[in-house]
Design an enzyme around this catalytic site. Sequence first.
Site, PDB file in Angstrom:
ATOM      1  N   ASP A 128       0.783  -0.975  -0.079  1.00  0.00           N
ATOM      2  CA  ASP A 128      -0.175   0.055  -0.014  1.00  0.00           C
ATOM      3  C   ASP A 128       0.884   1.466   0.065  1.00  0.00           C
ATOM      4  O   ASP A 128       2.274   1.145   0.225  1.00  0.00           O
ATOM      5  CB  ASP A 128      -0.716  -0.021   1.273  1.00  0.00           C
ATOM      6  CG  ASP A 128      -1.745   1.041   1.359  1.00  0.00           C
ATOM      7  OD1 ASP A 128      -2.291   1.746   0.205  1.00  0.00           O
ATOM      8  OD2 ASP A 128      -2.126   1.733   2.301  1.00  0.00           O
ATOM      9  N   SER A 129       0.407   2.251  -0.386  1.00  0.00           N
ATOM     10  CA  SER A 129       0.928   3.522  -0.309  1.00  0.00           C
ATOM     11  C   SER A 129       1.282   4.083   1.115  1.00  0.00           C
ATOM     12  O   SER A 129       2.301   4.625   1.509  1.00  0.00           O
ATOM     13  CB  SER A 129       0.302   4.550  -1.058  1.00  0.00           C
ATOM     14  OG  SER A 129      -0.968   5.010  -0.334  1.00  0.00           O
ATOM     15  N   GLU A 179      -6.073  10.627   8.961  1.00  0.00           N
ATOM     16  CA  GLU A 179      -4.806  10.610   9.465  1.00  0.00           C
ATOM     17  C   GLU A 179      -4.705  11.711  10.691  1.00  0.00           C
ATOM     18  O   GLU A 179      -3.716  11.487  11.499  1.00  0.00           O
ATOM     19  CB  GLU A 179      -3.742  11.078   8.389  1.00  0.00           C
ATOM     20  CG  GLU A 179      -3.690  10.040   7.380  1.00  0.00           C
ATOM     21  CD  GLU A 179      -2.471   9.491   7.016  1.00  0.00           C
ATOM     22  OE1 GLU A 179      -1.748  10.500   6.795  1.00  0.00           O
ATOM     23  OE2 GLU A 179      -2.481   8.138   6.463  1.00  0.00           O
TER      24      GLU A 179
END
Lengths: 278, 278
Positions: free
Chosen positions: A7-8, A150
């Site tokens: 994943d990034s 985030e």
Amino acid sequence: MKIGVFDSGVGGLTVLRALLPRIPDAEYFYLGDTARLPYGSKSQATIARYAVSSSQFLIDQGCEFLVIACNTASALALDEIGLTAAPYAVPVVGVITPGAAAAAAISQTRDTLVIATSATVESHAYSAACESHGLRSIEKACPLLVPLVEEGWIDHPVTAEVTRIYLSELHRQASNASLVPDTLVLGCTHYPLLREVFEAGVRELWPGHPAAVIDSAEATAREVERQLNASFSNRPAAGIRSPATRFYATDSVVKFRQLGTRFLNQPISDVELVDLGG
Amino acid sequence: MKIGVFDSGVGGLTVLRALLPRIPDAEYFYLGDTARLPYGSKSQATIARYAVSSSQFLIDQGCEFLVIACNTASALALDEIGLTAAPYAVPVVGVITPGAAAAAAISQTRDTLVIATSATVESHAYSAACESHGLRSIEKACPLLVPLVEEGWIDHPVTAEVTRIYLSELHRQASNASLVPDTLVLGCTHYPLLREVFEAGVRELWPGHPAAVIDSAEATAREVERQLNASFSNRPAAGIRSPATRFYATDSVVKFRQLGTRFLNQPISDVELVDLGG
């Protein structure tokens, strides 16, 4: 069996979390390309370059199967990743097709909504996958949701309001196109953390017949299991030993550990810093 | 005179915009490292690596002066950039010291607020710069503001609410520390687009004595002019010809042109795609 999950960032840990109980007799190599994230706001050429170097890293670690847990990389670079993996006979599974299949499996109206990053939406990979499963779809980019997750604003009035704005726009588009959606695909691995916010949003906007919220992580894990059983018939029976996990990140391992624990829903001990150039 | 201006994205165009009328007899090379942005959420090691390769690119184009328009790169990588530029005798100016100096020039109470990215705040580069100018400061990371600006939600109730939340937290911290701030430094090049939102926020939270909102772009342009006049005494007088500008981006030039026009406040014609690796 060595399975690479890419994943990034940390979002793909929701896919790893679905894989662990389903395929416990495996060794998992998880790579988060945190130095180059986010992918979702970047161009196809750049995303493909990053995804290929990340996949090559996992192949170099001896991975025999690749799971592209990043929706953006699955949408824009699955062909390039496949070309990278082919010489090693390493199968590649992305999250887009399983997600669309999961919606198709339960949709009665055959109309679905998809929310994702800008790059994923612009690729129309989801609408193509939905169409091949006999579903009509409306897609919407939601660039603010990843930063909100985030920031840790999961259960926060601002996140509820932003979600309401995005879903209202989807509602308007669906009405204009005379669609009656009964499924909402979460086309980004950060979004499952906002599942309750989405469920409240669809109940408010579609009272009486709220869309079912679909997380492609579980569907992807099922597809990986199916392919493994089909291709590697001499696999030992599941459950005979506990899975091993190794974590790699291209930026701060401390941040990966802290943020990742929330996505994996279990503590992450060791994370190794790797340099993929750039 | 070839002046290089570097930012992780388009935000630094606000600094270029301040430079153009002040130093028109120059050729400007602007680089946005859009393939690797944002810098503000990443580690010092990664930021320094990106900033050094970006600065080297501008030096390779023949730049004789470097302006680090990115607050995060100025806060965390100015020493590394200086080491890269030193063998070429290329002076380097960042945005942190000029921003702190601008606050010091007008502050009566000697107390200031600074808002910036997470990486900039964690570096405490602003508080150190403020202290060296005799100012006490409180810093606050505001990670949602860049995505809100990039989403185009400039004049939007969600942005007003998020700003109010961040400023309230600053207000609480300032009260706890018995500070009476009369200045608010915008420590990220995206923030000047939200100047009116900040001005409304400080009027609401500090009625009677709202803090003055300080954008370091203008202060940085003045510092560049001062250093140029001091070091290159044989410069032709300003205003004799119009400045030339060249734009470089490491990701989609189309997106750079579209988003950049809003920051530069004038159309951007040609943007060249460059590959810095990664």
